[in-house]
Design an enzyme around this catalytic site. Structure first.
Site, PDB file in Angstrom:
ATOM      1  N   VAL A  22       0.824  -1.152  -0.035  1.00 33.51           N
ATOM      2  CA  VAL A  22      -0.047   0.079  -0.032  1.00 33.51           C
ATOM      3  C   VAL A  22       0.796   1.257  -0.001  1.00 33.51           C
ATOM      4  O   VAL A  22       1.740   1.214   0.869  1.00 33.51           O
ATOM      5  CB  VAL A  22      -1.127   0.052   1.192  1.00 33.51           C
ATOM      6  CG1 VAL A  22      -1.709   1.142   1.334  1.00 33.51           C
ATOM      7  CG2 VAL A  22      -1.828  -1.353   1.242  1.00 33.51           C
ATOM      8  N   ASP A  23       0.779   2.326  -0.978  1.00 32.22           N
ATOM      9  CA  ASP A  23       1.495   3.279  -1.058  1.00 32.22           C
ATOM     10  C   ASP A  23       0.752   4.468  -1.029  1.00 32.22           C
ATOM     11  O   ASP A  23       1.381   5.716  -1.121  1.00 32.22           O
ATOM     12  CB  ASP A  23       2.326   3.279  -2.291  1.00 32.22           C
ATOM     13  CG  ASP A  23       1.254   3.454  -3.638  1.00 32.22           C
ATOM     14  OD1 ASP A  23       0.087   3.292  -3.526  1.00 32.22           O
ATOM     15  OD2 ASP A  23       1.772   4.039  -4.676  1.00 32.22           O
ATOM     16  N   LYS A  24      -0.511   4.684  -0.542  1.00 31.81           N
ATOM     17  CA  LYS A  24      -1.194   5.884  -0.555  1.00 31.81           C
ATOM     18  C   LYS A  24      -1.799   6.126   0.909  1.00 31.81           C
ATOM     19  O   LYS A  24      -2.227   5.292   1.479  1.00 31.81           O
ATOM     20  CB  LYS A  24      -2.399   5.718  -1.257  1.00 31.81           C
ATOM     21  CG  LYS A  24      -2.103   5.823  -3.161  1.00 31.81           C
ATOM     22  CD  LYS A  24      -1.518   7.079  -3.479  1.00 31.81           C
ATOM     23  CE  LYS A  24      -1.271   7.066  -4.977  1.00 31.81           C
ATOM     24  NZ  LYS A  24      -0.681   8.241  -5.358  1.00 31.81           N
TER      25      LYS A  24
END
Length: 521
Positions: free
Chosen positions: A468-470
């Site tokens: 997950v990067d957000k």
């Protein structure tokens, strides 16, 4: 699996509108330069194969006149939108209709922001409710005859009561399935509704024959009271269960449409246009590229464009998931649907209508809902062979019993053929896979999870690690005060009180976090 911000790059490559021709026989979209064409009354028609061309040449008016499917779907001259089949995207129509391949009602290609009534869902709910009420006593009567000492088994001739209750279920409740089955015969593309209509229709007809002409059946097929077994409960239960499946499927499709409409509602309905004579509020549809628009504090940016004057901070979390506002000055790009902060600015409209980034994201989500997973394509291929195979098996059973069975051969053959159709009737292969895809995409859309296509949804079953990067994906998407670390000699409550007093006049997300933390403490 992604957030709207992850779809930006894919949305930029949304395919152009389809300019293929519509086959008037089967409803499929075909290339205009295809080999199968025919001119009729000054108009050129295109066909997907020679069989459709031959059928049209024989009876052109039959295919140029709207059929019962279009009437049942509520077609009107006023609705000129393009409709598409969610299971077969190549099938499209101008105005409401039904898919000739799978029998499902077509959906509008472009979903409007305003809620739309769903007459098909209301109709299926009404048919299911009535059918369920009538089917329960039919089922109880049929099963009761198998229970020794059941008080209703011999109190009255239950077969006649079963017929009275089951006929409205099959004839009225299952009417849409018979219409879809009939429509599937025009392009010679049998589907699950073809099998459902054959099975329930054969069960009812055979039961009526046993009810009105029991002497035509052999003695071995009758019970001790001389009665012929009837299949009214099988026909009623199958019809009711298929109606339940239709209701669940239509609800899932409606929920997905609600999620898409929620995206559309991110854009405002009006914009404030700046002209040489002053400023005026105009509908968003009236905004054209090059118009100057004023965006006031707290308003939503109406379209994509660039700042001409003024400066502000814009909340772009609907695209990126990041809660921190982005500073915007002269020349900076802004996106429709994002939220302006405390500043005011004048912007130039560059992309409007379907060309905005938000509109392209919505179109991408709608296309993803209609995409087909590999397992769905496999199920469609199997179903295309399964229906003819079942019909062939029933015919072979009828022929075998007619030629080799005991007397009366016709009665034995009829029962054997009907048995094959009833057993194979409620086949879930062609319905369960597309329905599971639609339910999954619908539930995901309600939770804010968007899929690029159905293939990505199917691949998710094999995922073991999720990166997950957000910000905002797994968090609340806004900062919060977690801890206060004062320097030596300063007490925490005093430091927090001073910080909150300084931040009280600010609308920055960090200021809001400090104030909320001070209020909690």
């Amino acid at each position: 699996m992604s957030e709207p911000g992850d779809l930006v790059q894919s949305a930029a490559s949304t395919p152009a509108p389809d300019d293929r021709a519509l086959d008037p026989v089967c409803g499929m979209r075909v290339a205009r330069d295809g080999p199968h064409q025919w001119s009729h009354q000054g108009a050129l028609y295109h066909f997907c194969n020679p069989r459709c061309l031959t059928r049209f040449q024989a009876e052109p008016q039959r295919y140029l006149t709207p059929g019962p499917a279009a009437a049942a779907a509520g077609s009107s001259a006023a609705d000129q939108r393009e409709y598409i089949c969610p299971m077969h995207p190549e099938v499209r129509s101008i105005g409401p209709s039904a898919c000739p391949l799978c029998g499902m009602a077509l959906e509008p290609r472009e979903i409007s922001a305003a809620p739309e009534p769903n007459p098909e869902l209301r109709d299926m709910q009404r048919r299911f409710a009535v059918s369920a009420v009538l089917t329960l006593p039919v089922f109880a009567l049929a099963m009761g005859e198998m229970i020794p000492g059941w008080p209703l088994s011999h109190a009255f001739p239950s077969a006649w009561l079963q017929a009275a209750l089951a006929l409205p279920v099959v004839v009225w409740g299952g009417a849409p399935f018979f219409v879809r089955a009939w429509n599937s015969l025009r392009p010679l593309r049998p589907n699950m509704f073809t099998l459902i209509a054959l099975g329930t229709g054969a069960a009812v007809l055979a039961s009526l024959a046993g009810l009105f002409a029991p002497a035509a059946f052999p003695e071995a097929m009758r019970d001790s009271h001389g009665r012929v077994p009837v299949y009214f409960e099988a026909a009623a239960v199958i019809t009711t269960l298929v109606l339940l499946g239709q209701v669940l499927e239509l609800r899932a499709r409606a929920r997905t449409g609600d999620a898409i409409r929620a995206l559309l509602r991110l854009a405002p309905k009006t914009a404030r246009r700046v002209t040489d004579d002053g400023e005026e509020d105009v509908p968003l549809e009236a905004v054209a590229p090059g118009n100057r628009l004023r965006v006031r504090p707290g308003e939503t940016v109406p379209v994509d464009g660039a700042l001409l004057s003024g400066e502000s901070a814009v909340d772009e979390s609907m695209l990126t998931g990041e809660p921190m506002p982005v500073a915007k000055a002269r020349g900076a790009a802004v996106t429709g649907g994002t939220l302006n902060g405390a500043g005011s600015f004048v912007m130039r409209a560059d992309a409007v209508g379907s060309e905005t980034l938000l509109a392209r994201i919505v179109a991408l989500v709608a296309e993803a809902q209609r995409s087909r997973a590999p397992s769905q394509r496999l199920a469609d291929a199997v179903a295309a062979w399964f229906v003819p195979a079942v019909v062939l098996a029933a015919l072979l059973a009828f022929a075998a019993w007619s030629a080799l069975g005991p007397e009366p051969r016709f009665a034995h053959a009829l029962v054997a053929a009907v048995s094959v159709l009833i057993i194979a009737c409620p086949c879930a292969l062609g319905l369960a896979t597309p329905m599971s895809i639609m339910v999954a995409t619908g539930r995901g859309a309600r939770a804010g999870v968007l899929f690029r296509d159905a293939e990505a949804l199917e691949a998710l079953a094999q995922v073991t690690t999720l990166f997950v990067d957000k910000t905002g994906t797994l968090t609340e998407g806004k900062p919060a005060l977690i801890a206060v670390l004062p320097v030596e000699g300063v007490r925490e409550p005093e430091l927090l009180r001073v910080a909150a007093a300084l931040e009280r006049g600010s609308e920055h997300p960090l200021a809001a976090a400090v104030l909320a933390g001070a209020a909690v403490r």
